[in-house]
Design an enzyme around this catalytic site. Structure first.
Site: not given
Length: 190
Positions: A32, A68-70
């Site tokens: 990321e 998923a990513d948050s």
């Protein structure tokens, strides 16, 4: 159909368990830090897409993979996982008494379909009790969550109002995922 949760998140795993979804949990590494955007929506979308690309490497033998990513946004300023206690304190200070948005990008890939969803969960917060905030920082639990937001414990008593679909705030759009899993089951039976 074998479902793989491509995430180390205990919150995401708990969401799947709570909904009776059987799965195997495997970590997928996506850097990321390679993403240079500071826009919360763009970041969470690109991070999820990156994880989805990594998931394609595991796609075989009728497997279905969920990633998923948050991130948290406060006044359109992105908060990822805090790097240290001081940054965690700054995140909480910014959230204190304000509205927060948890932006969650959820995705699924299987031999039959691909799904990607970007959803927003909003919560208006009351002012934090300084002694409780200090206990939370000391606990280290903030290290596991984007923006140090833990709606299931620390933040819970401070929520004045919230939007629907709490699972988005917890890191995975389970309601959307359930619909996609049903669709996938129908497609595979054709």
């Amino acid at each position: 159909m074998e479902l793989i949760l491509g995430s180390q998140s205990s919150a995401r795993a708990n969401l799947l368990k709570e909904h009776g979804i059987e799965f195997e949990q495997k970590a997928l590494y996506f850097d990321e830090e390679s993403l240079k955007t500071t826009d919360p929506r763009e970041f969470v979308y690109l991070a999820c897409k990156g994880k989805l690309e990594k998931a394609k490497e595991l796609l075989a033998n009728n497997r279905t993979i969920v990633v998923a990513d948050s991130v948290v946004s406060v006044g359109n300023r992105m908060q990822r996982k805090a790097k240290n206690r001081q940054e965690a304190f700054e995140f909480l200070k910014r959230q204190n008494g304000h509205e927060i948005e948890v932006l969650t990008c959820s995705a699924l890939i299987s031999p039959a379909l691909e799904w990607l969803d970007l959803s927003v969960f909003r919560a208006r917060l009351k002012a934090f009790d300084p002694s409780e905030m200090e206990k939370y920082l000391e606990s280290g639990l903030w290290q596991e969550s984007a923006g140090c937001v833990r709606l299931e414990d620390f933040h819970k008593p401070y929520i004045k109002s919230l939007s629907e679909n709490l699972s988005v705030g917890l890191g995975l759009n389970v309601e959307g995922l359930l619909g996609v899993l049903k669709l996938g089951a129908k497609l595979s039976s054709l």
